[in-house]
Design a protein around this motif. Structure first.
Motif, PDB file in Angstrom:
ATOM      1  N   PRO A  27      78.585  35.175  27.353  1.00 29.98           N
ATOM      2  CA  PRO A  27      77.258  34.586  27.127  1.00 29.98           C
ATOM      3  C   PRO A  27      76.483  34.243  28.399  1.00 29.98           C
ATOM      4  O   PRO A  27      75.289  34.510  28.477  1.00 29.98           O
ATOM      5  CB  PRO A  27      77.558  33.333  26.305  1.00 29.98           C
ATOM      6  N   GLY A  28      77.137  33.660  29.401  1.00 31.41           N
ATOM      7  CA  GLY A  28      76.420  33.270  30.618  1.00 31.41           C
ATOM      8  C   GLY A  28      75.818  34.449  31.352  1.00 31.41           C
ATOM      9  O   GLY A  28      74.601  34.503  31.570  1.00 31.41           O
ATOM     10  N   ASP A  34      69.358  39.043  30.342  1.00 30.67           N
ATOM     11  CA  ASP A  34      68.222  39.236  29.433  1.00 30.67           C
ATOM     12  C   ASP A  34      67.281  38.029  29.349  1.00 30.67           C
ATOM     13  O   ASP A  34      66.266  38.092  28.670  1.00 30.67           O
ATOM     14  CB  ASP A  34      68.689  39.660  28.041  1.00 30.67           C
ATOM     15  N   GLY A  35      67.611  36.936  30.031  1.00 32.39           N
ATOM     16  CA  GLY A  35      66.717  35.778  30.071  1.00 32.39           C
ATOM     17  C   GLY A  35      66.665  34.964  28.793  1.00 32.39           C
ATOM     18  O   GLY A  35      65.810  34.103  28.654  1.00 32.39           O
ATOM     19  N   ARG A  36      67.579  35.215  27.844  1.00 31.69           N
ATOM     20  CA  ARG A  36      67.568  34.498  26.570  1.00 31.69           C
ATOM     21  C   ARG A  36      68.619  33.399  26.528  1.00 31.69           C
ATOM     22  O   ARG A  36      69.766  33.625  26.920  1.00 31.69           O
ATOM     23  CB  ARG A  36      67.881  35.456  25.411  1.00 31.69           C
ATOM     24  N   ALA A  37      68.209  32.224  26.039  1.00 35.86           N
ATOM     25  CA  ALA A  37      69.168  31.155  25.766  1.00 35.86           C
ATOM     26  C   ALA A  37      69.983  31.537  24.542  1.00 35.86           C
ATOM     27  O   ALA A  37      69.515  32.287  23.678  1.00 35.86           O
ATOM     28  CB  ALA A  37      68.440  29.840  25.519  1.00 35.86           C
ATOM     29  N   LEU A  68      72.061  28.595  28.789  1.00 38.48           N
ATOM     30  CA  LEU A  68      70.663  28.813  29.151  1.00 38.48           C
ATOM     31  C   LEU A  68      70.564  29.461  30.526  1.00 38.48           C
ATOM     32  O   LEU A  68      71.246  29.059  31.469  1.00 38.48           O
ATOM     33  CB  LEU A  68      69.911  27.477  29.184  1.00 38.48           C
ATOM     34  N   PRO A  69      69.699  30.467  30.655  1.00 44.15           N
ATOM     35  CA  PRO A  69      69.511  31.111  31.961  1.00 44.15           C
ATOM     36  C   PRO A  69      68.737  30.188  32.902  1.00 44.15           C
ATOM     37  O   PRO A  69      67.959  29.335  32.465  1.00 44.15           O
ATOM     38  CB  PRO A  69      68.693  32.354  31.625  1.00 44.15           C
ATOM     39  N   LEU A  70      68.984  30.352  34.178  1.00 39.59           N
ATOM     40  CA  LEU A  70      68.256  29.623  35.227  1.00 39.59           C
ATOM     41  C   LEU A  70      67.455  30.621  36.043  1.00 39.59           C
ATOM     42  O   LEU A  70      67.924  31.720  36.329  1.00 39.59           O
ATOM     43  CB  LEU A  70      69.238  28.884  36.147  1.00 39.59           C
ATOM     44  N   THR A  96      65.279  21.231  23.121  1.00 38.42           N
ATOM     45  CA  THR A  96      64.233  20.851  24.079  1.00 38.42           C
ATOM     46  C   THR A  96      64.845  20.100  25.255  1.00 38.42           C
ATOM     47  O   THR A  96      64.490  20.350  26.414  1.00 38.42           O
ATOM     48  CB  THR A  96      63.157  19.998  23.383  1.00 38.42           C
ATOM     49  N   LEU A  97      65.779  19.186  24.981  1.00 37.11           N
ATOM     50  CA  LEU A  97      66.432  18.431  26.048  1.00 37.11           C
ATOM     51  C   LEU A  97      67.212  19.364  26.976  1.00 37.11           C
ATOM     52  O   LEU A  97      67.078  19.285  28.203  1.00 37.11           O
ATOM     53  CB  LEU A  97      67.365  17.372  25.459  1.00 37.11           C
ATOM     54  N   LEU A  98      68.009  20.247  26.414  1.00 32.07           N
ATOM     55  CA  LEU A  98      68.787  21.158  27.254  1.00 32.07           C
ATOM     56  C   LEU A  98      67.896  22.120  28.029  1.00 32.07           C
ATOM     57  O   LEU A  98      68.186  22.446  29.189  1.00 32.07           O
ATOM     58  CB  LEU A  98      69.809  21.908  26.401  1.00 32.07           C
ATOM     59  N   GLU A  99      66.809  22.561  27.431  1.00 31.64           N
ATOM     60  CA  GLU A  99      65.858  23.416  28.148  1.00 31.64           C
ATOM     61  C   GLU A  99      65.221  22.651  29.303  1.00 31.64           C
ATOM     62  O   GLU A  99      64.997  23.210  30.386  1.00 31.64           O
ATOM     63  CB  GLU A  99      64.805  23.955  27.188  1.00 31.64           C
ATOM     64  N   ALA A 100      64.941  21.354  29.104  1.00 27.35           N
ATOM     65  CA  ALA A 100      64.358  20.522  30.173  1.00 27.35           C
ATOM     66  C   ALA A 100      65.369  20.355  31.318  1.00 27.35           C
ATOM     67  O   ALA A 100      65.001  20.397  32.493  1.00 27.35           O
ATOM     68  CB  ALA A 100      63.940  19.165  29.624  1.00 27.35           C
ATOM     69  N   VAL A 101      66.664  20.197  30.975  1.00 28.26           N
ATOM     70  CA  VAL A 101      67.695  20.109  32.011  1.00 28.26           C
ATOM     71  C   VAL A 101      67.733  21.404  32.813  1.00 28.26           C
ATOM     72  O   VAL A 101      67.777  21.381  34.043  1.00 28.26           O
ATOM     73  CB  VAL A 101      69.065  19.788  31.388  1.00 28.26           C
ATOM     74  N   ALA A 102      67.698  22.542  32.125  1.00 24.61           N
ATOM     75  CA  ALA A 102      67.722  23.831  32.822  1.00 24.61           C
ATOM     76  C   ALA A 102      66.505  23.962  33.748  1.00 24.61           C
ATOM     77  O   ALA A 102      66.638  24.462  34.877  1.00 24.61           O
ATOM     78  CB  ALA A 102      67.749  24.980  31.811  1.00 24.61           C
ATOM     79  N   LEU A 103      65.350  23.521  33.321  1.00 15.82           N
ATOM     80  CA  LEU A 103      64.162  23.584  34.173  1.00 15.82           C
ATOM     81  C   LEU A 103      64.321  22.716  35.419  1.00 15.82           C
ATOM     82  O   LEU A 103      63.881  23.085  36.498  1.00 15.82           O
ATOM     83  CB  LEU A 103      62.916  23.162  33.398  1.00 15.82           C
TER      84      LEU A 103
END
Length: 107
Positions: A27-28, A34-37, A68-70, A96-103
């Motif tokens: 998965p990682g 492909d840039g997809r979570a 999630l991709p970085l 949303t929280l995990l996406e914010a952490v990745a950002l």
């Protein structure tokens, strides 16, 4: 290849997976390519899509995962994964929280 830093995995598992090829069918690396979570609610679903995960998680109690991709400057540079013991859903607020952490990691 990706250098993998882990927290919470048994030492034997962490050492066995300290580096992953960028083309690994996991998965990682796939998220980076492909840039997809990816959101996996249970181990069976993860293994169905990525059979090599069975060996990767051998010796752990982890079942669910968010991967999630970085990116840096729009280019893929790695991924972040959160693993959970037991099956779970990932409701929109958790995503949303995990996406914010990745950002934040990207900046």
């Amino acid at each position: 290849a990706f250098r993998v830093a882990t927290l919470g995995f048994p030492d034997a598992v962490a050492l066995r997976n300290a580096a992953l090829p960028a083309d690994a069918d996991l998965p990682g690396p796939a998220a980076v390519r492909d840039g997809r979570a990816r959101w996996f609610g249970d181990r069976a679903g993860t293994v169905a899509e990525f059979p090599a995960v069975a060996e990767l998680l051998d010796g752990t109690a982890y079942a669910a995962a968010a991967v999630l991709p970085l990116h840096r400057a729009g280019e893929p540079v790695g991924y972040i994964a959160a693993h959970f013991v037991g099956e779970r859903e990932f409701p929109p607020d958790e995503r949303t929280l995990l996406e914010a952490v990745a950002l934040q990691v990207e900046n």
